[in-house]
Design an enzyme around this catalytic site. Structure first.
Site, short mmCIF file in Angstrom:
data_model
loop_
_atom_site.label_atom_id
_atom_site.label_comp_id
_atom_site.label_asym_id
_atom_site.label_seq_id
_atom_site.Cartn_x
_atom_site.Cartn_y
_atom_site.Cartn_z
N ARG A 294 135.71 58.42 -26.05
CA ARG A 294 134.67 58.61 -27.05
C ARG A 294 135.22 59.29 -28.29
O ARG A 294 134.86 58.95 -29.41
CB ARG A 294 133.49 59.37 -26.44
CG ARG A 294 132.82 58.52 -25.38
CD ARG A 294 131.50 59.03 -24.86
NE ARG A 294 130.89 57.91 -24.12
CZ ARG A 294 129.77 57.98 -23.42
NH1 ARG A 294 129.11 59.11 -23.33
NH2 ARG A 294 129.29 56.90 -22.82
N TYR A 434 129.61 50.59 -29.53
CA TYR A 434 130.32 50.53 -28.24
C TYR A 434 130.71 51.91 -27.72
O TYR A 434 130.56 52.90 -28.41
CB TYR A 434 131.47 49.52 -28.23
CG TYR A 434 132.64 49.64 -29.17
CD1 TYR A 434 132.99 50.80 -29.82
CD2 TYR A 434 133.45 48.52 -29.37
CE1 TYR A 434 134.10 50.85 -30.64
CE2 TYR A 434 134.57 48.56 -30.20
CZ TYR A 434 134.89 49.73 -30.83
OH TYR A 434 135.98 49.78 -31.63
N GLU A 435 131.15 51.93 -26.49
CA GLU A 435 131.49 53.19 -25.81
C GLU A 435 130.26 54.11 -25.74
O GLU A 435 130.37 55.32 -25.84
CB GLU A 435 132.68 53.86 -26.51
CG GLU A 435 133.40 54.94 -25.73
CD GLU A 435 133.94 54.49 -24.38
OE1 GLU A 435 134.46 53.36 -24.30
OE2 GLU A 435 133.81 55.26 -23.42
N GLY A 436 129.08 53.51 -25.56
CA GLY A 436 127.82 54.26 -25.54
C GLY A 436 127.21 54.30 -26.93
O GLY A 436 127.71 55.00 -27.81
N GLN A 441 124.55 58.63 -26.98
CA GLN A 441 125.32 59.87 -27.19
C GLN A 441 124.37 61.04 -27.41
O GLN A 441 124.57 62.13 -26.87
CB GLN A 441 126.23 59.73 -28.42
CG GLN A 441 127.23 58.58 -28.36
CD GLN A 441 128.22 58.70 -27.22
OE1 GLN A 441 128.58 59.81 -26.81
NE2 GLN A 441 128.64 57.57 -26.67
#
Lengths: 590, 590
Positions: A294, A434-436, A441
């Site tokens: 992240r 992406y990546e959450g 978040q």
């Protein structure tokens, strides 16, 4: 075509003047003296600007093609990837026993900014490989490590992360990919995964997919998810490539940006997979390196902002349009350069003050990760875990905003693909997702991280800011510390609001989660600017041989304090308005 | 593929409940009763959703092609354009004597939102024609009007506006296009123009270019600029088409969005042109309809936001992901719809409260334009002239932001072109740039409009807000009026700051110009929400037969007041930080 220059001087300033890394107690940092990191950054910067950056437009224009089951990357990617491999860059912070350089994560983060700024789509091929290798490193058996890591460290084999399915992204408990146990201890993996970055391509001999799936007969939902290694080509005992596995590319996605990266639909049809880590603990295994991953995406937000900013500055100095309101500054020319106009400067200063503050925040975050992983510093680990959603969410939101602002400097030329400014915004857009996705978040921050370990990490953060303000609140530092104090008070006020209202009504906290993530981000960058102001004031007091550099840091710090930090007041008001405004409307009335 | 539904009910609410147009004294408004406007909006809405909207993705995917000197529009555009023409839509507010319908500008604005929301690139072909026809209407000779207006009113001939050259956009005094006077009173036009929307295409018999150029031997700079009519095909005495003129397409631009519109480089090589309006007064002639044109671009910002919002809502209700934090709301299903999550609602409410407030603001602006033009109301004209940069700059900035937020609701699917959410952002991006980039709008507002006519329009605006607050500050309205009062105070504080500092140092005002444009925008939307709250409270008190609609308006008004309007405090602080933070850095230090 846009250009890219590695911001080496600014990175060096953060590493050595602000963070003073070579005096840090983190294992491995003692070797990181100024000359050493400069040599690394110079070499990486040269590769970034001369080899990787020129392929950014090519990658966007050509994209990847998928024909007869084969994905071809854009012209020049393969040769450039070879150069990256030859330089040993993919293994910079991977263990020496597998062929890496064993340097701290901090250094690979600094270098990562250069490569990502030069060409995000290209750099993702090694980025995904690094992520997959890291997971194998932590969770793999000795055999798995020996089989995959040397080849992944060199990027002879690249890696992927397979989470999303057509009907589920955030909510992975819904996934349908199945794993059937085989007599030999392997599994047959079947299912479809989408949005697989670097899913397949022509730059590596093999692709090592890490795939989340459910072992047949296991628990329902997220508790039944396991992680598997699924190589494109099975690997023989002697390490040579064997049979083609039952995994294939369904299609490549047409995307808004990062066209140079092959985003694939991957079909698994009884593909052979090997359990990585514990059964049914796949989420934990996949997310072991979450803080790094992240932070790495937050870095992309910053990196695109830096690249876009550099080109906006070039244009603003070059393009002649109008006259300064206070009198011509280029009287011999037909008009003054754009940069004389206050609103152009306001725009550029917004970008600059964000970028430099974000860079310090990111490198500090990377230092904390090293302190946690390598130094066993649990306080550092807790702090960076708390700040990870902020590093990801805030830096990608504001990074995207910066690219949009940079594009705006070009006027109509910013909208034409020829100038490349549109690509920066289109590429930067994905990092918010992406990546959450950034909303996730914010949920992670407010719903989980604030209360983690009894809230001790957020209390430690508040104490740290308070201590900084207390120790530096007088004299020349007062102008920087006073706004930081006010912003920090807003952040604490928001935390207080959540404490008092979130228990009774979780929606009261979650309605303000996004605002809180930004509020936290503003305060973190404010703290960074406070530290940088102190650093530069000290340098000036000590008779630095580069006074202009430090004076400019103070000017930029003042800008941030005066014009960005006041946002915290508005964010606090939004948070304190609570759940009602957000939740009152019936779903059908939207 | 995204869908589009005309927001007719909401437009009707603004026109009749809020603005009460049929009781207005503006000439022509008496005919605009509820049934009449509903019939128009229904017909336009049907065309928009059934014919124009389905071509939006097609236009984006195919784009325009330029081969052998001929531009081909995307599949289906030509047939749809015929339907638009057959309906008489292009001439809705053009004079009946030239074949138009003679309706107020207000109505064409309301209809314009539907067409633009359905397909911005497509709608620009008629939009540009309308702009060019309007300029000919005001500045043309009787002969010119008779020659061009009937064909342009029907869109048998389309029009363009030619301002920008490769080296100059905002600063048109630098332009190089030349006009050489001929014995017959015409001119030979030579030069290159870029970014010419709808510059050429296959949907009309002729293209009527309005071209800015300098008459040879005339004054230097902007004072020597004249406006010319340059038809693609010369028009014979009998109105038939004659010889091909010396104007040709150099290329079409590859753009970030609005691919369905042919954005051309136009080359003029001794093309025959006819002076439109007075010699050397070309800027005035081109900008006669500036308020309309800029409001029209602001409308595009709102329209794209509406279209993106509609699709985000559909997805948020449909996509099952996670569970409501307060307990499952779809316990029979595998997960709850996205819309249960507070942060998704926060995102959607941001969009919704902006869109509905912006729509009221836009239609009020159009009413003021009609009152000025048709009713000779100079106060109305002054007020809308003041607010024009706000209508353009604020609505396009926030409209773009709304499309980005709508895209975010889709997660990864928002980044994939297949779902169409990326197109909304890419198309919306241009509106922040063309028709005067938003920084130029801010400069116009603070550098010119505030002080126009001795500052009387801005004083009138402040008085109007004050009066509204005074007359409605009690009882049920207090919760809406109190925040508006606070925001209005911030706006007045900013105006005061400019007055006290701008004379000594113009940079002190211009450094805050962008913030001021937004601050003004927030207050305008706050005023609109105040009016809508009053309207809906009154309707509820009077026993409306649609209480849910009005209750939802109040909920949305509360959201705007609680969560959007507090932004004014931050903007005031930025403005009051003055010139130093913005101007201090030397140009070479960027």
């Amino acid at each position: 075509m846009p250009s890219y220059t590695a911001p080496t001087k600014d990175i060096q300033y953060v590493l050595h003047d602000v963070l003073n890394i070579s005096n840090s107690e983190v294992p491995g940092y003692a070797d990181l003296d100024r000359e050493f990191t400069e040599a690394i950054l110079d070499a990486a910067g040269q590769l970034a600007s001369e080899v990787i950056a020129p392929l950014n437009t090519v990658g966007d224009t050509e994209g990847c093609t998928f024909e007869n089951g084969v994905i071809t990357t854009p012209t020049g990617f393969k040769a450039a990837f070879e150069q990256v491999k030859e330089g040993g860059w993919p293994g910079l912070d991977l263990p020496e026993e597998y062929g890496g350089q064993g340097l701290p994560y901090l250094i690979s983060t600094a270098v990562g900014e250069l490569f990502s700024g030069a060409n995000q789509a290209f750099t993702m091929y090694q980025g995904l490989t690094h992520g997959a290798a890291s997971a194998i490193l932590v969770h793999g058996t000795e055999d798995q490590k020996a089989t995959y890591l040397p080849k992944m460290t060199s990027c002879d084999w690249t890696g992927t992360m397979n989470l999303t399915e057509p009907h589920c992204g955030t909510d992975l408990g819904l996934m349908r990919t199945k794993a059937e146990p085989q007599d030999d201890g392997s599994y047959k993996i079947s299912g479809q995964k989408i949005f697989i970055s670097a899913g397949d391509h022509d730059m590596s001999e093999n692709v090592i997919h890490l795939v989340l799936g459910k072992i047949v007969g296991g628990p329902e939902g997220i508790k039944g998810v396991s992680l598997f290694i699924v190589p494109k080509f099975l690997v023989n005992e002697d390490g040579s490539l064997g049979a083609r596995n039952g995994v294939s590319v369904g299609s490549i996605e047409e995307k808004m940006g990062i066209h140079g990266n092959s985003t694939c639909v991957m079909n698994y049809d009884e593909a052979t997979g090997y359990l990585l880590g514990d059964m049914h603990k796949g989420m934990r295994a996949m997310f072991t390196m979450m803080n790094e991953a992240r932070l790495g995406v937050g870095m992309q937000g910053l990196a695109q902002a830096e690249a876009a900013y550099q080109n906006a500055v070039i244009y603003a100095k070059d393009r002649l349009q109008g006259r300064a309101v206070t009198g011509a500054e280029n009287p011999e020319g037909p008009a003054d350069p754009l940069i004389v106009h206050p609103d152009i400067r306001r725009n550029l200063m917004d970008q600059k003050s964000f970028i430099e503050g974000a860079r310090a925040f990111m490198l500090w975050g990377a230092q904390l990760i090293d302190a946690g992983h390598k130094g066993g510093d649990t306080a550092a680990e807790g702090l960076v875990s708390l700040m990870t959603p902020v590093l990801k969410g805030f830096l990608t939101d504001k990074g995207y905003e910066a690219t949009v602002n940079a594009q705006q400097v070009y006027g109509g030329h910013g909208y034409i693909e020829e100038w490349g400014m549109s690509q920066f915004t289109r590429d930067a857009r994905i990092a918010m997702i992406y990546e959450g996705a950034n909303g996730v978040q914010a949920l992670d921050l407010v719903g989980r991280k604030l209360a983690q370990d009894g809230g001790k990490h957020v209390m430690a953060f508040f104490d740290m800011v308070k201590t900084f303000c207390k120790e530096n609140g007088d004299g020349d530092m007062a102008e920087f510390v006073d706004p930081l104090k006010a912003a920090s008070k807003d952040l604490q006020g928001a935390g207080m609001y959540f404490m008092q209202n979130g228990m009774k009504n979780p929606n009261a906290a979650l309605s303000g989660s996004y605002d809180f993530m930004h509020l936290f981000g503003y305060v973190c960058l404010g703290l960074m600017w406070g530290r940088m102001a102190k650093t530069s004031l000290t340098a000036l007091a000590n008779g630095t041989d580069d006074p202009e550099f430090h004076k400019n840091k103070l000017i930029t710090a003042r800008y941030y304090m005066a014009r960005s930090l006041p946002m915290t007041g508005t964010l606090l008001k939004r948070i304190e308005s609570g759940a009602d405004p957000v939740m009152a409307l019936a779903a059908e009335a939207f």
